[in-house]
Design a protein around this motif. Structure first.
Motif, PDB file in Angstrom:
ATOM      1  N   GLU A  82       0.826  -1.204   0.000  1.00  0.00           N
ATOM      2  CA  GLU A  82       0.000   0.000   0.000  1.00  0.00           C
ATOM      3  C   GLU A  82       0.867   1.264   0.000  1.00  0.00           C
ATOM      4  O   GLU A  82       0.485   2.288  -0.560  1.00  0.00           O
ATOM      5  N   GLU A  91       0.249   4.101  -2.772  1.00  0.00           N
ATOM      6  CA  GLU A  91      -0.172   5.447  -2.374  1.00  0.00           C
ATOM      7  C   GLU A  91       0.876   6.506  -2.700  1.00  0.00           C
ATOM      8  O   GLU A  91       0.565   7.697  -2.752  1.00  0.00           O
ATOM      9  N   ASN A  92       2.123   6.092  -2.899  1.00  0.00           N
ATOM     10  CA  ASN A  92       3.212   7.020  -3.207  1.00  0.00           C
ATOM     11  C   ASN A  92       3.807   6.576  -4.531  1.00  0.00           C
ATOM     12  O   ASN A  92       4.757   5.796  -4.592  1.00  0.00           O
ATOM     13  N   ASP A  93       3.224   7.086  -5.601  1.00  0.00           N
ATOM     14  CA  ASP A  93       3.303   6.471  -6.919  1.00  0.00           C
ATOM     15  C   ASP A  93       4.545   6.835  -7.722  1.00  0.00           C
ATOM     16  O   ASP A  93       4.570   6.634  -8.927  1.00  0.00           O
TER      17      ASP A  93
END
Length: 576
Positions: A550, A554-556
């Motif tokens: 995750e 979430e930190n792409d």
């Protein structure tokens, strides 16, 4: 040959193991007696709503204890369960609901795609207080139990009608020999046929089905679940099997057995597990049209020395596997043919697609037996072992899911009519298949791949969205003037080499086998949830801090994820 219904087979388990745990979750343990009583209450409430034999109930899948009374309650009411993956795009869920012509939808919330859904939690509450007398329901072994969707575009998703007998046969003996002392981890999507090997192999043998937390567990979380709950049996797709062997081999040592299926298993990883642990490894075969797992082969130390594909093994009770030619005659040892399946495990066909059903489910002209033509090319040796040799059509396996590449092409053209796309699958460095689009445009202008991927993600599940795009001046043609799909494998242009020192970039490049910029989206670069699990495990091993899939999602970009990792390292340092 097993002629029971699924509900009768489950009732026999309840009678044998009433006080054993049936479902185990982080906050709750439900015994077989309790699960049966809850399901009976659900069936009574459904009967009061007019739901019974001949009806179809959409059940939005959530990995929670409440899902299982609903599942069994629909079956006890005599209706057919239609599992709908809650994570699918709304457009795809709507198409499935319309295609199935549902009589009722049980959802955990009132989503826009199903505004008339009955809230599952409210129905469960009603079931708990319902004291009406049970209404006898006649269910036959051939009655539909599940309607399971295979790959398909939103225009016409394909639904397989699975009868009670097709799953009830799992109550028979099998090589994996599950017992009431086993604990089975349930982590597959409950809308996939692969979940049958977890849910029903467990529930029809008195084993405890342990629910993984919602979402996609990280590799360390898999290891923690195995240890915390004493998991003894894992059912794994080939890609996840490889990652666990690579990163969490010590955790796997605590298992009794592992079933690997869904694709060609990695031989180096098979050898490593078999030779370095005491775990029993079974190589399985099955598809939606066979209702559940159809065969499994125990791979011992000698067989782990195979240099070719692993055998798919001995058939389960009530199933027959043969390799046949176009005339449906059985081929000789070593000859290439099509794998055909017979027996009680066969599905009833495809919903409202009689021509496709007639083409795939055929009657042998001499024996009169019903056979499923799987489309899988196979060989049988002199000892009766069957190995797969690939697909004869455009079906490919992506992360254990079947994908028809023509359907992906049609979805692309629907969004970008000027494109002429061809979709093919190529193995990545994990051995998993990745979908690549080769395309041409009328004006030779490249498409906005990021935008098109995003729009496809609104229509298709993530495993059907191509991860690589290659523009060509022209598609290669064969001597008949048709697109030469075989030649496209030679047209992959070399990827540019980037020299990036950052740890995230280096790790992601190792995972993807292609470079990525520090500010380039992991998703846009073709990353998948399995890649993110792999990346998180690598970073956790390198840095010694908890890293979850995750965090990656979430930190792409490498820049964003690097900041999060730096913050976590700072916390660890201050805590020290």
């Amino acid at each position: 040959m097993n002629t029971e219904t699924l509900t009768v087979a489950f009732q026999e388990t309840v009678a044998a193991y009433p006080d054993r745990p049936a479902i185990i979750a982080a906050d709750k343990v439900v015994t077989y007696r309790e699960l049966d009583a809850q399901a009976a209450g659900v069936a009574r409430v459904l009967a009061g709503r007019g739901i019974g034999p001949g009806h179809r109930v959409g059940l939005v899948t959530r990995r929670v204890t409440g899902f299982f009374p609903l599942l069994l309650g629909v079956l006890k009411a005599g209706a057919c369960v239609v599992p709908i993956n809650a994570d699918y795009p709304d457009a795809m869920k709507t198409a499935m609901a319309e295609r199935a012509d549902l009589d009722l939808v049980l959802g955990w919330d009132q989503a826009a795609w199903a505004p008339h859904a009955v809230r599952a939690v409210e129905l469960l509450a009603d079931a708990a207080t319902n004291t009406a007398a049970d209404t006898p329901v006649t269910i036959t072994p051939d009655a539909p139990a599940y309607l399971l969707f295979t790959s398909g575009s939103t225009a016409r998703p394909k639904a397989v009608v699975v009868p009670h007998r097709g799953i009830a046969r799992l109550a028979g003996d099998s090589p994996v020999a599950l017992t009431a002392d086993d604990r089975v981890l349930q982590s597959s999507p409950l809308s996939f046929a692969s979940s049958m090997s977890e849910v029903w192999l467990g529930l029809l043998h008195g084993a405890a089905v342990v629910l993984a937390p919602p979402g996609k567990p990280s590799l360390p979380e898999y290891a923690a679940l195995i240890a915390e709950y004493g998991i003894t049996f894992l059912n794994l797709p080939c890609g996840l099997f490889r990652l666990l062997v690579d990163h969490e081999l010590d955790a796997l040592r605590g298992l009794r057995a592992v079933l690997v299926s869904g694709d060609f298993a990695s031989l180096p990883h098979v050898r490593k597990l078999v030779r370095e642990t005491e775990v029993l490894l079974f190589h399985g075969y099955g598809c939606t049209e066979t209702s559940a797992i159809a065969a499994m082969q125990l791979i011992d130390a000698a067989e782990a020395g195979f240099t070719g594909p692993l055998p798919i093994g001995g058939v389960l009770p009530g199933v027959q596997l043969t390799v046949r030619n176009e005339s449906l005659a059985e081929v000789g040892p070593g000859e290439l043919g099509e794998l055909c399946v017979g027996g009680v495990g066969l599905a009833l066909g495809y919903l409202d697609q009689p021509e496709l059903t007639a083409a795939k489910f055929v009657t042998h002209p001499s024996t009169g037996e019903l056979l499923l033509r799987t489309g899988d090319q196979a060989r049988i040796d002199a000892g009766g072992l069957i190995t797969l040799a690939g697909r004869e059509d455009d079906m490919v396996k992506v992360r254990g899911n079947r994908v028809e590449t023509r359907e992906v092409e049609r979805a692309i053209v629907a969004l970008a009519p000027t494109l002429e796309p061809v979709v093919k699958a190529f193995p990545d460095n994990h051995g998993d298949a990745r979908l690549t689009v080769f395309y041409t445009t009328a004006d030779n202008a490249p498409v906005d791949e990021r935008a098109l991927r995003s729009r496809l993600g609104e229509l298709l599940p993530d495993y059907m969205v191509p991860t690589q795009w290659r523009q060509l001046d022209a598609l290669p043609l064969n001597v008949n003037g048709k697109t030469d799909r075989l030649a496209l494998g030679e047209n992959l242009p070399p990827e540019p080499k980037l020299d990036l020192p950052q740890l995230v970039v280096t790790a992601f490049t190792e995972v993807m086998a292609q470079p990525i910029g520090v500010d380039e989206s992991f998703w846009a670069a073709g990353g998948t949830s399995l890649d993110f699990i792999d990346l998180a495990a690598r970073l956790q091993a390198d840095l010694g801090i908890p890293v979850r899939a995750e965090h990656v999602m979430e930190n792409d970009t490498a820049t964003l994820l690097g900041k999060v990792l730096a913050e976590e390292l700072a916390k660890q340092g201050s805590a020290a």
